[in-house]
Scaffold this active site. Structure first.
Site, PDB file in Angstrom:
ATOM      1  N   ASP A 314       0.855  -1.188   0.000  1.00 54.72           N
ATOM      2  CA  ASP A 314       0.000   0.000   0.000  1.00 54.72           C
ATOM      3  C   ASP A 314       0.894   1.242   0.000  1.00 54.72           C
ATOM      4  O   ASP A 314       2.112   1.171   0.174  1.00 54.72           O
ATOM      5  CB  ASP A 314      -0.945  -0.040   1.213  1.00 54.72           C
ATOM      6  N   GLU A 510     -10.594   6.731   4.576  1.00 53.90           N
ATOM      7  CA  GLU A 510      -9.597   6.085   5.426  1.00 53.90           C
ATOM      8  C   GLU A 510      -9.671   6.571   6.875  1.00 53.90           C
ATOM      9  O   GLU A 510     -10.755   6.779   7.406  1.00 53.90           O
ATOM     10  CB  GLU A 510      -8.204   6.273   4.813  1.00 53.90           C
TER      11      GLU A 510
END
Ligand code: GLC
Length: 732
Positions: A314, A510
């Site tokens: 990521d 997020e």
């Protein structure tokens, strides 16, 4: 991926590039293809098997070529653009806020083609692969179709619809040249405080598992065989939705059996469907970062599940491994040796390449690992057709935001609406009613689209083209002049048939969406609702949110409650349901709390919710029957079917399928069988006990409840030989 043929490149240009690069001392390369040779090298021959092409190409690649393929950088970090070729970088991405100007499909396609032409300028001419978060449409592109976020798609319970959406998104992505989307998120959200709750299809593993059809929609039945095939990504491996407290990038504290039972099944299904890439999770499992977890990544994902695609880290995730900012050689080595094939750096690529080269040269990362990573990456590039058709096929560019795709999105919006309350049949609304519409999200396409919309965090306001919920209402009623709108509810009086309040959350993504404290409505919404209530007019609430909200104490004031989730650009799909053109069919993909203090709250955990998982009314719903005060106990019958999955000298792996063969629901089960001398070494999706050579496996908290005819399974590895066990099942 359908691409226009790349321009012919006479061998002399390739040779000149090779000379230029050798002067920079960058190659240390295997000799470039002989300039005099006219026959194309095998790796450039599409008639050959991909494995042969990969072998040939690998044999020609220098160490710099190979470490370049393992490097992914942000488009905006590439300065100058020629560094793409100079450093042999194999992948570019656009992160959440990375864009082009003007932000339209043609500019994205032009940008992609320019970068690709640069990448093709190296001696070996390996095309780069470009990734982006097309997580609910090609959402970075202004004017693209924005579909409901995954939580709404989970409410549809329609895997075929989700597959169709995957295809539509692939066409829009392909129309801008881009080859790879970091989607679908196959996270299983277990705590609605998590800021990424809306990126999950639901809280029970079978729901995200069923929606892995998105992979097939995006890639096509065979990667690259379809003109608009785009590489999909199963993310985030493993357990991102299960962290304690729902903290984004937190720690998932579970036994291996529970981790396997809850979070692994969607990835098993994605691998079965041939997903081309898997992105690791920032989160940890029992304190160990996923990006450092060789057992989970190499042994389980690549070994046990047989994943043959490539693993991508990521965004700057390896920087977190030592707890300090920035990345180090040690972190690179830990991640690559754990099984990361491509690192999303994404900025300081010169430092990254230098450190990675040093780690390989020092033998801390083996050439076998480097070659394995390259083999995985190159195989997907070949299968996508990037070597034959590296540039954008402009025939798909007009699909971006097309009427056809918007119609599909509107269909998905309708199917995602969950009707939670409808007192007195106040819904559907009459089209000739006198209506008052209020709320901060009634006329706000940014709010109804949520995060990851023309920007990482999304934002309120006219962020892109589409139809707001208010515009949908006005387009549906017989006389729009009978619809009054005031965001705050000012001006309402008792003359209206009903008030429609469109309230909820403003966009986030997020960790910024984590809600460790209150999960209720904000002050503006509460004040608006108070004004509407004071008028005495029936209030219909449409909740635009990325998760269930804490609204139990407000519910008595509302005649109806419709969970719209984050519908995207086609707000008219909400009005289709409000006025009954389509009856609501959505079912809750997550349990709806009675209070935030109940979090985490999930189906089967024994807590009493406001609305249970799977709840959803429709307009033809007869009032819920009074529960039978003395339900007659149903005979609890179940069967257990043993299947040998694999065996080796001295051991074997098996799966046991448990089926409810009774006429009533099971709340639990146990399965027993004689081990005949073998010994269970590992077990998942169940809890094991052994006595007098006999094994007993009981359900976990997550797979005990089985409705009639439903099945679940557990698996185990064992020493010895499997024999032919006849497991006995007992239901409860
Ligand atoms: C983000 C997200 C991930 C996304 C990636 C690239 O931080 O965790 O889902 O694909 O970065 O934008």
């Amino acid at each position: 991926m359908s691409r226009s043929p790349s321009p012919r490149r006479p061998a002399i240009i390739a040779a000149l590039c090779a000379v230029a690069l050798s002067l920079t001392g960058l190659t240390g390369a295997a000799p470039p293809p002989e300039p005099s040779s006219t026959a194309a090298p095998p790796y450039q021959d599409p008639s050959l098997p991909v494995a042969d092409r990969v072998d040939d190409l690998l044999s020609r690649m220098s160490l710099d070529d190979k470490i370049g393929q393992m490097t992914q950088i942000e488009k905006d970090a590439l300065v100058p653009q020629s560094d793409l070729a100079t450093y042999r970088i194999g992948s570019v991405l656009s992160g959440g806020d990375s864009t082009v100007s003007p932000n339209n499909a043609r500019t994205w396609a032009d940008t992609y083609d320019s970068l690709q032409r640069t990448a093709l300028g190296t001696p070996l001419g390996i095309p780069m692969i470009y990734g982006i978060d097309a997580v609910h449409g090609h959402n970075a592109v202004r004017g693209a179709t924005v579909f409901p976020h995954n939580i709404g798609l989970g409410a549809t319970r329609d895997p075929a619809l989700v597959q169709r959406i995957g295809r539509a998104v692939a066409e829009e992505v392909a129309g801008t040249g881009i080859d790879w989307s970091f989607a679908p998120c196959l996270c299983v959200v277990r705590n609605d405080r998590w800021g990424r709750t809306y990126e999950s299809f639901g809280e029970k593993p079978e729901l995200p598992t069923s929606m892995a059809t998105f992979v097939t929609g995006m890639q096509g039945g065979t990667l690259g065989a379809d003109p608009a095939s785009v590489l999909a990504t199963a993310k985030h491996y493993l357990g991102d939705g299960g962290t304690t407290g729902g903290v984004d990038q937190g720690d998932t504290e579970l036994s291996e059996a529970e981790l396997r039972a809850v979070h692994l099944p969607p990835f098993q299904e994605a691998v079965r469907r041939g997903v081309g890439s898997v992105m690791l999770s920032y989160s940890s499992w029992n304190g160990v970062k996923s990006h450092a977890h060789k057992y989970l990544v190499t042994d389980v994902l690549k070994g046990e599940l047989g994943f043959t695609g490539f693993v991508v880290s990521d965004w700057a995730a390896i920087d977190q491994l030592d707890g300090r900012s920035g990345f180090t050689a040690a972190e690179i080595t830990t991640a690559v040796n754990a099984g990361v094939d491509m690192v999303m750096v994404p900025h300081d690529y010169k430092k990254f390449l230098s450190l990675l080269r040093g780690e390989v040269s020092a033998g801390r990362i083996s050439m076998a690992r480097v070659d394995d990573a390259n083999r995985r990456i190159l195989t997907k590039k070949f299968r996508l057709g990037l070597f034959e058709r590296p540039l954008t096929d402009r025939s798909f560019t007009s699909q971006v935001g097309s009427a056809e795709h918007r119609a599909l999105a509107r269909e998905a919006v309708r199917a995602s609406q969950v009707l939670l309350k409808n007192d007195g049949g106040v819904l559907p609304l009459a089209k000739n009613a006198k209506l008052f519409v209020a709320g901060k999200s009634a006329d706000d396409i940014g709010n109804q689209s949520g995060g990851w919309t023309v920007g990482w965090q999304g934002r309120s306001g006219p962020v892109t083209e589409g139809t707001t919920i208010l515009q949908g209402i006005r387009a549906t009623v017989t006389d729009p002049s009978r619809v009054t709108y005031d965001r705050y509810g000012n001006g309402i009086d008792g003359s209206y048939t009903a008030a429609v309040a469109v309230v909820g959350e403003t966009p986030y993504a997020e960790g910024r969406g984590d809600r460790p404290g209150s999960m209720g409505l904000d002050q503006e919404d509460l004040q608006t609702l108070a004004r509407l209530k004071a008028s005495g007019v029936p209030v219909v609430v449409v909740l635009v949110s990325g998760r269930p909200l804490d609204i139990a104490d407000r519910l008595p004031d509302w005649k109806a409650l419709l969970a719209a989730w984050l519908p995207g650009t086609e707000g008219n799909g909400v009005s289709d349901v409000l006025f009954g053109d389509h009856a609501p069919t959505g079912k809750l993909p997550v349990t709806w709390m009675r209070s935030a203090s109940q979090q985490p709250i999930n189906d089967g955990d024994g807590k009493t919710p406001l609305f249970p998982y799977g709840h959803g009314l429709s307009y033809d719903t007869a009032p819920d029957p009074e529960p039978d005060p003395t339900p007659t106990p149903e005979p609890q019958a179940c069967t257990a079917q043993f299947r040998l999955a694999s065996s080796w000298s001295g051991g074997y792996q098996a799966e046991v399928t448990v089926k409810n063969t009774g006429t009533g629901p099971l709340t639990g089960w146990s399965v027993e069988w004689d081990l005949d001398g073998s010994a269970v070494t590992n077990l998942w999706n169940g809890t094991l006990s052994v006595a007098q050579g006999r094994a007993t496996v009981r359900n976990t908290a997550h797979n005990g409840a089985l409705s009639p005819g439903a099945t679940t399974s557990f698996g185990f590895t064992a020493n010895g030989t499997a024999g032919a066990p006849a497991p006995q099942c007992t239901g409860s």
